[in-house]
Design an enzyme around this catalytic site. Sequence first.
Site, PDB file in Angstrom:
ATOM      1  N   ARG A  17      12.466 -47.620  22.449  1.00 24.94           N
ATOM      2  CA  ARG A  17      13.634 -47.964  23.254  1.00 24.94           C
ATOM      3  C   ARG A  17      14.533 -46.748  23.546  1.00 24.94           C
ATOM      4  O   ARG A  17      15.407 -46.812  24.400  1.00 24.94           O
ATOM      5  CB  ARG A  17      14.446 -49.075  22.547  1.00 24.94           C
ATOM      6  CG  ARG A  17      13.717 -50.420  22.554  1.00 24.94           C
ATOM      7  CD  ARG A  17      14.317 -51.417  21.569  1.00 24.94           C
ATOM      8  NE  ARG A  17      13.855 -51.206  20.200  1.00 24.94           N
ATOM      9  CZ  ARG A  17      14.197 -51.975  19.161  1.00 24.94           C
ATOM     10  NH1 ARG A  17      15.003 -53.000  19.343  1.00 24.94           N
ATOM     11  NH2 ARG A  17      13.736 -51.711  17.952  1.00 24.94           N
ATOM     12  N   THR A  80       7.711 -52.911   9.377  1.00 21.98           N
ATOM     13  CA  THR A  80       8.528 -52.337   8.303  1.00 21.98           C
ATOM     14  C   THR A  80       7.942 -52.624   6.918  1.00 21.98           C
ATOM     15  O   THR A  80       8.041 -51.797   6.010  1.00 21.98           O
ATOM     16  CB  THR A  80       9.973 -52.864   8.377  1.00 21.98           C
ATOM     17  OG1 THR A  80       9.939 -54.286   8.519  1.00 21.98           O
ATOM     18  CG2 THR A  80      10.732 -52.275   9.549  1.00 21.98           C
ATOM     19  N   LYS A 352      29.644  -9.034  20.446  1.00 22.19           N
ATOM     20  CA  LYS A 352      28.378  -9.368  19.802  1.00 22.19           C
ATOM     21  C   LYS A 352      28.130  -8.454  18.621  1.00 22.19           C
ATOM     22  O   LYS A 352      28.250  -7.235  18.768  1.00 22.19           O
ATOM     23  CB  LYS A 352      27.237  -9.233  20.810  1.00 22.19           C
ATOM     24  CG  LYS A 352      25.913  -9.717  20.276  1.00 22.19           C
ATOM     25  CD  LYS A 352      24.746  -8.927  20.815  1.00 22.19           C
ATOM     26  CE  LYS A 352      24.311  -7.848  19.852  1.00 22.19           C
ATOM     27  NZ  LYS A 352      23.207  -7.030  20.319  1.00 22.19           N
ATOM     28  N   ALA A 424      41.051   6.711  31.351  1.00 14.93           N
ATOM     29  CA  ALA A 424      40.514   5.576  32.111  1.00 14.93           C
ATOM     30  C   ALA A 424      39.356   6.039  32.982  1.00 14.93           C
ATOM     31  O   ALA A 424      39.353   7.159  33.487  1.00 14.93           O
ATOM     32  CB  ALA A 424      41.617   4.967  32.966  1.00 14.93           C
TER      33      ALA A 424
HETATM   34  C1  UD1 Z   1      14.782 -54.297  11.566  1.00 16.59           C
HETATM   35  C2  UD1 Z   1      14.694 -55.581  10.748  1.00 16.59           C
HETATM   36  C3  UD1 Z   1      15.802 -56.544  11.193  1.00 16.59           C
HETATM   37  C4  UD1 Z   1      17.153 -55.873  11.060  1.00 16.59           C
HETATM   38  C5  UD1 Z   1      17.166 -54.540  11.801  1.00 16.59           C
HETATM   39  C6  UD1 Z   1      18.445 -53.813  11.470  1.00 16.59           C
HETATM   40  C7  UD1 Z   1      12.340 -55.977  10.173  1.00 16.59           C
HETATM   41  C8  UD1 Z   1      11.130 -56.733  10.485  1.00 16.59           C
HETATM   42  N1  UD1 Z   1      13.404 -56.210  10.951  1.00 16.59           N
HETATM   43  O1  UD1 Z   1      14.512 -54.620  12.919  1.00 16.59           O
HETATM   44  O2  UD1 Z   1      15.770 -57.721  10.421  1.00 16.59           O
HETATM   45  O3  UD1 Z   1      18.162 -56.726  11.553  1.00 16.59           O
HETATM   46  O4  UD1 Z   1      16.073 -53.702  11.407  1.00 16.59           O
HETATM   47  O5  UD1 Z   1      18.575 -52.584  12.171  1.00 16.59           O
HETATM   48  O6  UD1 Z   1      12.341 -55.200   9.246  1.00 16.59           O
HETATM   49  N2  UD1 Z   1       9.590 -48.449  10.955  1.00 16.59           N
HETATM   50  C9  UD1 Z   1       8.537 -47.844  10.341  1.00 16.59           C
HETATM   51  N3  UD1 Z   1       7.282 -48.316  10.532  1.00 16.59           N
HETATM   52  C10 UD1 Z   1       7.047 -49.409  11.317  1.00 16.59           C
HETATM   53  C11 UD1 Z   1       8.131 -50.043  11.924  1.00 16.59           C
HETATM   54  C12 UD1 Z   1       9.402 -49.545  11.723  1.00 16.59           C
HETATM   55  O7  UD1 Z   1       8.719 -46.851   9.629  1.00 16.59           O
HETATM   56  O8  UD1 Z   1       5.883 -49.799  11.416  1.00 16.59           O
HETATM   57  C13 UD1 Z   1      10.937 -47.903  10.753  1.00 16.59           C
HETATM   58  C14 UD1 Z   1      11.567 -47.424  12.040  1.00 16.59           C
HETATM   59  O9  UD1 Z   1      11.279 -46.057  12.243  1.00 16.59           O
HETATM   60  C15 UD1 Z   1      13.046 -47.657  11.805  1.00 16.59           C
HETATM   61  C16 UD1 Z   1      13.075 -48.816  10.819  1.00 16.59           C
HETATM   62  O10 UD1 Z   1      11.785 -48.915  10.245  1.00 16.59           O
HETATM   63  O11 UD1 Z   1      13.678 -46.546  11.209  1.00 16.59           O
HETATM   64  C17 UD1 Z   1      13.438 -50.117  11.494  1.00 16.59           C
HETATM   65  O12 UD1 Z   1      12.474 -50.394  12.490  1.00 16.59           O
HETATM   66  P1  UD1 Z   1      12.888 -51.047  13.875  1.00 16.59           P
HETATM   67  O13 UD1 Z   1      11.671 -51.185  14.712  1.00 16.59           O
HETATM   68  O14 UD1 Z   1      14.031 -50.342  14.454  1.00 16.59           O
HETATM   69  O15 UD1 Z   1      13.317 -52.501  13.371  1.00 16.59           O
HETATM   70  P2  UD1 Z   1      14.263 -53.510  14.076  1.00 16.59           P
HETATM   71  O16 UD1 Z   1      13.555 -54.185  15.172  1.00 16.59           O
HETATM   72  O17 UD1 Z   1      15.530 -52.828  14.421  1.00 16.59           O
HETATM   73 CA    CA Z   2      16.305 -50.653  14.249  1.00 16.30          CA
END
Ligand code: UD1
Ligand code: CA
Length: 465
Positions: A17, A80, A352, A424
């Site tokens: 995004r 996550t 500099k 000068a």
């Molecule tokens: C997540 C939470 C949501 C919460 C929100 C808050 C889950 C399923 N959802 O959603 O409940 O309200 O954060 O900001 O956890 N990441 C990884 N590997 C992955 C996917 C994500 O390392 O496979 C990392 C991303 O880099 C990021 C973080 O996890 O730093 C959160 O991932 P993101 O995709 O932003 O989750 P949200 O949709 O925001």
């Molecule tokens: Ca997020």
Amino acid sequence: METHVFSIILAAGEGTRMRSKKPKVLHQICGCPIIEYVVRAACEVSDDLPVVVVGHKSEEIKQYLGERVRYAYQPQPLGTGHAVMMAKSVLKDAAGYVVILAGDVPLIRGSTLQQMVQHAVLGGYGAVVLSAVVDDPTGYGRIIRNERGDLERIVEHKDATEEQQQIKEINSSVYCFDTQLLFSCLDKLDNRNSQGEYYLTDVIEIMRRQGAKVGVLMAQDADEVLGINNRIQLAEVDRKMRLRINKAHMEKGVTIVDPEHTYIGPDVVIGCDTVIYPGNVLEGNTAIGEDCVLYPNNRIVNSTIGNGVQLQASVILDSCIGDATTVGPYAYLRPGSVIGSGVRIGDFVEIKNSIVGDGTKVSHLTYVGDAEVGKDVNVGCGVVFVNYDGVKKHKTVVEDKAFIGCNVNLVAPVRVGQQAYIAAGSTITEDVPAKALAIARERQINKEGWVERRQQKMQDAQSHK
Ligand code: UD1
Ligand code: CA
């Protein structure tokens, strides 16, 4: 607290995004990458180096964070929950609690994380989720509580019913888990949801069903849980961090005329009774003394500024400025400039890699490069320190109380002795002894009556046509 605390930071997501070539967590707020703030908060609570889960563009993130953290690798962003599974190999023997943070939630405070751990330890919780009540919960996971108000589970926005979407209490993505309980429950995750991902949030319900105690801690400051998923949120969080930093300076006695339009990095130090006008950008390890006035629009990076200094619309990089010196408007101090006390660096002056002694004046339209300028020197208007011969840079030395006239070139390497004067318009290629006057230009010739003679010539030529 006896318990050992570990931490995991999730940063393997693609950050689609953001629509960026750069990994999301390396985008900056207040002049520092987003993840920097998260790592610092984690370090406040963690007894060990935080474990950062990287995947997408992992090399760039590793290059930035270096050895300050440990790494786990998630080859594909399968969710996550899957990301946390990847940290299992690093923390397999870890006993105690683990704080989990998302790399994109930079306003989180270390003190809040400490509260969460305390809550988990004292209450014997298997999991504590940090929640917040927000006006617009769109996109966040929702906290589902039962009729007694206890945490039941977390439902992602995309999986929520219309009724659940009305809930304004959201999951911050900051958790404190019993480490081994977490790892055993992760094995039971599936990806049967609208996004086909292994959700860390599902662990809550799995734990609860297993009879573990799960709880919620509500953040007192809902801003702390704001996540950054796009550039609009990046700007919003940047503004909140900016105001947080600026308030802390104001509380310590700094006047910030317009805190919305003053941009100060998290590591900048500013002395009491300094006044800062809008449009100032202070970055890196910058320290500003007391009683300074920063008129509008300076950019100061990794520099040390003394007390009672006045700066105006200038750029100062990796440099040092002594007390009661004035700089600008429109001066450019490039890396390695060491300016003394009571110095005047005026308009359109570039310096500099040079030392400028106390009480010296370089008032207008001058370039000083690779030089050592003594005390109480007067550098006239339009002087050029000619430091480059096309191949190498050379040094110029100007000793104390020398007077450099306007529009002089000092062709390095060259030395101007104490109290010497340079006329000068001179181009100086040889050393000038102390107390001498150097004149290095063509002697002036006045051709009396030249205009009339020329007019006569032109008239004669006309009449011969
Ligand atoms: C997540 C939470 C949501 C919460 C929100 C808050 C889950 C399923 N959802 O959603 O409940 O309200 O954060 O900001 O956890 N990441 C990884 N590997 C992955 C996917 C994500 O390392 O496979 C990392 C991303 O880099 C990021 C973080 O996890 O730093 C959160 O991932 P993101 O995709 O932003 O989750 P949200 O949709 O925001
Ligand atoms: Ca997020």
